[in-house]
Design an enzyme around this catalytic site. Sequence first.
Site, mmCIF file in Angstrom:
data_model
loop_
_atom_site.group_PDB
_atom_site.id
_atom_site.type_symbol
_atom_site.label_atom_id
_atom_site.label_comp_id
_atom_site.label_asym_id
_atom_site.label_seq_id
_atom_site.Cartn_x
_atom_site.Cartn_y
_atom_site.Cartn_z
ATOM 1 N N GLU A 118 0.848 -1.182 0.000
ATOM 2 C CA GLU A 118 0.000 0.000 0.000
ATOM 3 C C GLU A 118 0.891 1.242 0.000
ATOM 4 O OE1 GLU A 118 -3.208 -0.016 -0.198
ATOM 5 O OE2 GLU A 118 -3.838 -2.038 0.396
ATOM 6 N N ASP A 143 -18.479 -9.669 -9.201
ATOM 7 C CA ASP A 143 -18.407 -8.951 -7.927
ATOM 8 C C ASP A 143 -17.748 -7.587 -8.101
ATOM 9 O OD1 ASP A 143 -18.985 -8.995 -5.103
ATOM 10 O OD2 ASP A 143 -16.837 -9.201 -4.736
#
Length: 204
Positions: A118, A143
């Site tokens: 991240e 999804d």
Amino acid sequence: MPKKKYQKRKSPRSLPLVLGGIILLVVAFAFSLHVLSERATPTPETHAETMDHEQFIATLAPHAKELQQGYGVLPSIILGQAILESNWGQSSLASQYNNLFGVKAYGDAPKVSLETQEYVNEAWITINGDFRVYKSWNESMDDHTQLFVNGTNWNPGLYEKVVTAPNYKVAAQALQTAGYATDPGYAEKIINVIETYHLDQYDH
């Protein structure tokens, strides 16, 4: 006077012939196995490593176009994100757990905990994250599209501009603005993948 019985001797030349026949049988068996293995059609979920870039796109494109017809999400965005997030389906998350888009898991959804990078405070860090586990790549695509259509619990309209974008450039920027990924260059990377592989051809 009784006749002598003579036992017929095997010619020593027959031994090489027998060995040669055995070798030929082994070679023929091995060749037949090779041919059968080449004819076998691998499923994308378990043999992503055997696919080249063209095959990967061709595998996902039909369902991406169906999702566009049903929900309006551009196939180029679906394909571009799948390529970037899954490294052409070869990441462990995609190849083992069928998660093409790095979708995080919440609540009781099937999940797996994996390391991920991240971008935080202008630096890349490695953390553990919970990611969704899917039964197939198509389920992962479904999804992913529903996330765009329905948004999140805290913001149902979070990805509205991705769905309504008139082209892939606007959609890619909307993805980054909505915070889909922490990478500050995410939109640029998506656009680059789309243009490099001409994925916008599937938008029409």
